[in-house]
Design a protein around this motif. Structure first.
Motif, PDB file in Angstrom:
ATOM      1  N   GLN A  27     -66.996   6.881   6.547  1.00 56.32           N
ATOM      2  CA  GLN A  27     -66.461   6.220   5.356  1.00 56.32           C
ATOM      3  C   GLN A  27     -67.547   6.021   4.297  1.00 56.32           C
ATOM      4  O   GLN A  27     -67.254   5.696   3.153  1.00 56.32           O
ATOM      5  CB  GLN A  27     -65.873   4.869   5.779  1.00 56.32           C
ATOM      6  N   CYS A  60     -66.403   4.792  11.096  1.00 54.06           N
ATOM      7  CA  CYS A  60     -66.893   3.841  10.111  1.00 54.06           C
ATOM      8  C   CYS A  60     -68.000   4.466   9.255  1.00 54.06           C
ATOM      9  O   CYS A  60     -68.010   4.334   8.028  1.00 54.06           O
ATOM     10  CB  CYS A  60     -67.397   2.606  10.847  1.00 54.06           C
ATOM     11  N   ILE A  90     -70.971  -2.885   7.209  1.00 52.14           N
ATOM     12  CA  ILE A  90     -70.140  -2.718   8.399  1.00 52.14           C
ATOM     13  C   ILE A  90     -69.850  -4.100   8.969  1.00 52.14           C
ATOM     14  O   ILE A  90     -70.769  -4.882   9.237  1.00 52.14           O
ATOM     15  CB  ILE A  90     -70.828  -1.853   9.463  1.00 52.14           C
ATOM     16  N   GLY A 147     -66.902  -0.889   6.002  1.00 45.97           N
ATOM     17  CA  GLY A 147     -66.332  -0.358   7.241  1.00 45.97           C
ATOM     18  C   GLY A 147     -66.006  -1.492   8.198  1.00 45.97           C
ATOM     19  O   GLY A 147     -66.610  -2.570   8.142  1.00 45.97           O
ATOM     20  N   ALA A 183     -61.277   8.493   8.186  1.00 48.62           N
ATOM     21  CA  ALA A 183     -62.050   7.666   7.252  1.00 48.62           C
ATOM     22  C   ALA A 183     -62.058   8.245   5.842  1.00 48.62           C
ATOM     23  O   ALA A 183     -62.327   7.524   4.870  1.00 48.62           O
ATOM     24  CB  ALA A 183     -63.482   7.522   7.752  1.00 48.62           C
TER      25      ALA A 183
END
Length: 255
Positions: free
Chosen positions: A162, A159, A167, A82, A103
């Protein structure tokens, strides 16, 4: 695991952004990258998902040689990573939940993504992600009605929806006021501790890096000059990274 083996990056204009970087980041770590503008922070971060392809060395992410990926294999690889940006990158005229649901587009047939036909499971996942960052009550508000801090939380929820293993956050609090910046950084910490997602944050805010990250990487002229626990960052380390001592105001945003 993320592993840099003698990685270099030279841009077409001849600028060497990374110079022989050797680095390992284990799954579940929370890492902050600090350094002056132009030191190579963003390049280091964005090389992990090949937004900035390396030009030398080897970069292995979760067992995959990133440089060997292209086309469909690269798109599939990027789904596990992400990205959170300074500018939020939201569609301002649509609702918060629709922003989060984007996402899931990569996992959907093209006609369903075109028509916005999300599954019940995806919708529930999006709502859960918003709940994790504390703005479930804003799910059906328009994104442009939210404050900057709330918009960054939407970006973080997107994020999470997803379902990433990693990240990457590129200056995620640079445009926020100090109190909101602390709240957003606390969200990153909570997510890292709860989910074991690896979080790597590129920051100008040295004070936030030291307060929230467990590990700090200092980069200067494309080279790693410090790598260790945040508790070990002292004046000597900061002089090594920035070339000088920092006063209190500079600790809140060195560029």
């Amino acid at each position: 695991m993320i592993k840099f083996n003698n990685v270099s990056k030279v841009y077409p204009n001849g600028v060497k952004a990374l110079d022989g970087v050797n680095l390992e980041i284990e799954q579940g770590e929370f890492v902050a990258i600090i350094g002056l503008s132009g030191a190579g922070k963003s390049t280091l971060l964005r090389s992990i998902n090949q937004m900035h392809p390396i030009t030398g060395g080897e970069l292995i992410v979760n067992g995959q040689d990133v440089s060997s990926l292209s086309g469909k294999s690269l798109r599939k690889f990027r789904r596990q990573i992400g990205m959170v940006f300074q500018s939020f990158n939201l569609v301002k005229r649509t609702t918060v939940i629709k922003n989060v649901l984007t996402a899931r587009v990569a996992e959907m047939p093209w006609f369903k993504s075109l028509l916005g036909l999300y599954s019940k499971e995806d919708t529930l996942s999006a709502l859960e992600s918003l709940d994790q960052v504390g703005i479930l009550d804003k799910a059906y508000s328009r994104a442009d009605e939210l404050s900057g801090g709330q918009q960054q939380r939407v970006a973080l929820a997107r994020c999470l929806a997803q379902k990433p293993q990693i990240i990457l956050a590129d200056e995620p609090v640079a445009s926020l006021d100090p109190i909101t910046a602390q709240q957003v950084m606390a969200d990153f910490v909570k997510i890292n501790e709860k989910t074991n997602i690896t979080v790597i944050v590129n920051m100008h805010h040295v004070d936030l890096a030291l307060n929230y990250a467990k590990r700090v990487i200092g980069i200067k002229a494309g080279q790693i000059v410090f790598d260790g626990p945040s508790s070990e960052v002292n004046e000597e380390v900061l002089e090594l990274v920035y070339g000088r001592s920092l006063n209190d105001d500079e600790m809140m945003g060195v560029k």
